[in-house]
Design a protein around this motif. Structure first.
Motif, PDB file in Angstrom:
ATOM      1  N   MET A   1       0.843  -1.192   0.000  1.00  0.00           N
ATOM      2  CA  MET A   1       0.000   0.000   0.000  1.00  0.00           C
ATOM      3  C   MET A   1       0.881   1.246   0.000  1.00  0.00           C
ATOM      4  SD  MET A   1      -2.800   1.545   0.030  1.00  0.00           S
ATOM      5  CE  MET A   1      -3.242   3.206   0.377  1.00  0.00           C
ATOM      6  N   MET A   2       0.478   2.226  -0.739  1.00  0.00           N
ATOM      7  CA  MET A   2       1.247   3.461  -0.853  1.00  0.00           C
ATOM      8  C   MET A   2       1.036   4.342   0.374  1.00  0.00           C
ATOM      9  SD  MET A   2       1.046   4.459  -4.721  1.00  0.00           S
ATOM     10  CE  MET A   2       2.105   3.410  -5.661  1.00  0.00           C
ATOM     11  N   ASN A   3       2.078   5.078   0.713  1.00  0.00           N
ATOM     12  CA  ASN A   3       2.025   5.980   1.849  1.00  0.00           C
ATOM     13  C   ASN A   3       1.616   7.374   1.371  1.00  0.00           C
ATOM     14  OD1 ASN A   3       2.302   7.239   4.278  1.00  0.00           O
ATOM     15  ND2 ASN A   3       4.539   7.174   4.286  1.00  0.00           N
ATOM     16  N   LEU A   4       0.335   7.719   1.539  1.00  0.00           N
ATOM     17  CA  LEU A   4      -0.186   9.013   1.118  1.00  0.00           C
ATOM     18  C   LEU A   4       0.010  10.044   2.220  1.00  0.00           C
ATOM     19  CD1 LEU A   4      -3.649   8.231  -0.510  1.00  0.00           C
ATOM     20  CD2 LEU A   4      -1.566   8.958  -1.641  1.00  0.00           C
ATOM     21  N   GLN A   5       0.547  11.191   1.858  1.00  0.00           N
ATOM     22  CA  GLN A   5       0.697  12.310   2.784  1.00  0.00           C
ATOM     23  C   GLN A   5      -0.167  13.447   2.264  1.00  0.00           C
ATOM     24  OE1 GLN A   5       2.702  12.158   5.532  1.00  0.00           O
ATOM     25  NE2 GLN A   5       3.236  10.066   4.987  1.00  0.00           N
ATOM     26  N   TYR A  94      -3.338  18.409  -1.606  1.00  0.00           N
ATOM     27  CA  TYR A  94      -2.926  17.316  -2.489  1.00  0.00           C
ATOM     28  C   TYR A  94      -2.578  16.103  -1.643  1.00  0.00           C
ATOM     29  CZ  TYR A  94      -2.469  20.491  -6.474  1.00  0.00           C
ATOM     30  OH  TYR A  94      -2.724  21.389  -7.480  1.00  0.00           O
ATOM     31  N   ALA A  95      -2.948  14.927  -2.124  1.00  0.00           N
ATOM     32  CA  ALA A  95      -2.483  13.669  -1.551  1.00  0.00           C
ATOM     33  C   ALA A  95      -1.206  13.332  -2.305  1.00  0.00           C
ATOM     34  CB  ALA A  95      -3.521  12.570  -1.723  1.00  0.00           C
ATOM     35  N   VAL A  96      -0.090  13.244  -1.586  1.00  0.00           N
ATOM     36  CA  VAL A  96       1.226  13.114  -2.212  1.00  0.00           C
ATOM     37  C   VAL A  96       1.816  11.748  -1.886  1.00  0.00           C
ATOM     38  CG1 VAL A  96       3.557  14.101  -2.347  1.00  0.00           C
ATOM     39  CG2 VAL A  96       1.576  15.605  -2.014  1.00  0.00           C
ATOM     40  N   LEU A 124     -10.973  13.098  -5.022  1.00  0.00           N
ATOM     41  CA  LEU A 124     -10.196  13.739  -6.074  1.00  0.00           C
ATOM     42  C   LEU A 124     -10.900  15.012  -6.534  1.00  0.00           C
ATOM     43  CD1 LEU A 124      -7.546  12.901  -7.421  1.00  0.00           C
ATOM     44  CD2 LEU A 124      -8.889  11.853  -9.242  1.00  0.00           C
ATOM     45  N   ASP A 125     -10.140  16.086  -6.708  1.00  0.00           N
ATOM     46  CA  ASP A 125     -10.673  17.360  -7.184  1.00  0.00           C
ATOM     47  C   ASP A 125     -10.562  17.380  -8.702  1.00  0.00           C
ATOM     48  OD1 ASP A 125     -11.246  19.959  -7.938  1.00  0.00           O
ATOM     49  OD2 ASP A 125      -9.931  20.891  -6.456  1.00  0.00           O
ATOM     50  N   PRO A 126     -11.698  17.270  -9.410  1.00  0.00           N
ATOM     51  CA  PRO A 126     -11.630  17.221 -10.876  1.00  0.00           C
ATOM     52  C   PRO A 126     -11.231  18.551 -11.512  1.00  0.00           C
ATOM     53  CG  PRO A 126     -13.915  17.307 -10.156  1.00  0.00           C
ATOM     54  CD  PRO A 126     -13.068  17.219  -8.905  1.00  0.00           C
ATOM     55  N   GLY A 127     -11.213  19.628 -10.725  1.00  0.00           N
ATOM     56  CA  GLY A 127     -10.888  20.941 -11.272  1.00  0.00           C
ATOM     57  C   GLY A 127      -9.407  21.259 -11.340  1.00  0.00           C
ATOM     58  N   ARG A 128      -8.562  20.373 -10.775  1.00  0.00           N
ATOM     59  CA  ARG A 128      -7.120  20.608 -10.792  1.00  0.00           C
ATOM     60  C   ARG A 128      -6.419  19.360 -11.312  1.00  0.00           C
ATOM     61  NH1 ARG A 128      -5.336  21.488  -5.105  1.00  0.00           N
ATOM     62  NH2 ARG A 128      -7.201  20.311  -4.572  1.00  0.00           N
ATOM     63  N   PRO A 129      -5.289  19.547 -11.996  1.00  0.00           N
ATOM     64  CA  PRO A 129      -4.590  18.384 -12.564  1.00  0.00           C
ATOM     65  C   PRO A 129      -3.738  17.646 -11.530  1.00  0.00           C
ATOM     66  CG  PRO A 129      -3.368  20.386 -13.064  1.00  0.00           C
ATOM     67  CD  PRO A 129      -4.644  20.823 -12.361  1.00  0.00           C
ATOM     68  N   ARG A 141      18.164  11.023  -6.315  1.00  0.00           N
ATOM     69  CA  ARG A 141      17.862   9.709  -5.724  1.00  0.00           C
ATOM     70  C   ARG A 141      16.926   8.881  -6.613  1.00  0.00           C
ATOM     71  NH1 ARG A 141      16.683  12.048   0.311  1.00  0.00           N
ATOM     72  NH2 ARG A 141      18.819  12.602   0.784  1.00  0.00           N
ATOM     73  N   HIS A 142      16.648   9.367  -7.825  1.00  0.00           N
ATOM     74  CA  HIS A 142      15.757   8.694  -8.785  1.00  0.00           C
ATOM     75  C   HIS A 142      14.351   8.522  -8.223  1.00  0.00           C
ATOM     76  CE1 HIS A 142      19.254   8.112 -11.243  1.00  0.00           C
ATOM     77  NE2 HIS A 142      19.873   7.563 -10.211  1.00  0.00           N
ATOM     78  N   LEU A 143      13.867   9.573  -7.560  1.00  0.00           N
ATOM     79  CA  LEU A 143      12.522   9.578  -6.998  1.00  0.00           C
ATOM     80  C   LEU A 143      11.715  10.718  -7.600  1.00  0.00           C
ATOM     81  CD1 LEU A 143      13.422   9.194  -3.202  1.00  0.00           C
ATOM     82  CD2 LEU A 143      12.612   7.393  -4.744  1.00  0.00           C
ATOM     83  N   CYS A 144      10.406  10.603  -7.524  1.00  0.00           N
ATOM     84  CA  CYS A 144       9.529  11.722  -7.841  1.00  0.00           C
ATOM     85  C   CYS A 144       8.302  11.614  -6.953  1.00  0.00           C
ATOM     86  CB  CYS A 144       9.152  11.769  -9.321  1.00  0.00           C
ATOM     87  SG  CYS A 144       7.917  10.582  -9.854  1.00  0.00           S
ATOM     88  N   GLU A 145       7.517  12.677  -6.926  1.00  0.00           N
ATOM     89  CA  GLU A 145       6.280  12.667  -6.166  1.00  0.00           C
ATOM     90  C   GLU A 145       5.119  12.815  -7.129  1.00  0.00           C
ATOM     91  OE1 GLU A 145       7.341  14.797  -1.982  1.00  0.00           O
ATOM     92  OE2 GLU A 145       7.399  16.061  -3.767  1.00  0.00           O
ATOM     93  N   LEU A 146       4.071  12.037  -6.892  1.00  0.00           N
ATOM     94  CA  LEU A 146       2.811  12.233  -7.594  1.00  0.00           C
ATOM     95  C   LEU A 146       1.886  12.938  -6.614  1.00  0.00           C
ATOM     96  CD1 LEU A 146       2.172   8.872  -9.468  1.00  0.00           C
ATOM     97  CD2 LEU A 146       3.135  10.992 -10.349  1.00  0.00           C
TER      98      LEU A 146
END
Length: 152
Positions: A1-5, A94-96, A124-129, A141-146
């Motif tokens: 499971m992903m760790n959402l912040q 944002y859920a990151v 989810l907010d459909p008004g923002r990407p 570190r070859h990481l990114c955040e969604l």
């Protein structure tokens, strides 16, 4: 499971390069074009934040019409620049999630995070990407955040 912040991201002034076409390797080309411009402007430094913004849902938009914006945060009072358009990234909640910066990890995150959000109290907010966020430390570190926009 992903760790959402949950994070409140401020509205951010950006410069961007837009690419239209199927998501994938072309997005990397747009980001490289943006980084080359940003280096020339002296903007690609420690505090700069890069963003990738897929503007369209590939399940409902034909691949040839999907838009992807490669963006960089701008310092206050940056002069307007004719070669690259400026805009503003909308702020808000944002859920990151932090992931490995690989195509496989991005696809897996997309497959897991939307069901996880629907099971959580976040909507989810459909008004923002959705935003891909990259800092210098994360890239090294070859990481990114969604960052998935959620309603407050």
């Amino acid at each position: 499971m992903m760790n959402l912040q949950l994070e409140s991201i401020p509205a951010t002034r950006i410069a961007y390069v837009r690419r239209t076409g199927p998501y994938g390797p072309g997005n990397v080309q747009a980001m490289e074009q943006l980084k080359e411009w940003a280096r020339e402007q002296g903007l690609l430094q420690g505090s700069a934040v890069l963003f990738g913004i897929p503007q369209d849902n590939p399940e409902t938009t034909p691949p040839a019409e999907c838009r992807y914006d490669a963006c960089i945060s701008l310092p206050e009072n940056s002069p307007a620049e004719a070669l690259v358009p400026y805009g503003e990234l909308p702020g808000g909640a944002y859920a990151v999630v932090t992931i490995q910066h690989t195509a496989e990890a991005v696809l897996q995150a997309w497959a897991e995070i939307l069901p996880a959000l629907s099971r959580s109290s976040y909507k989810l907010d459909p008004g923002r990407p959705v935003i891909e966020r990259y800092t210098e430390v994360m890239v090294s570190r070859h990481l990114c955040e969604l960052c998935f926009p959620v309603l407050d």
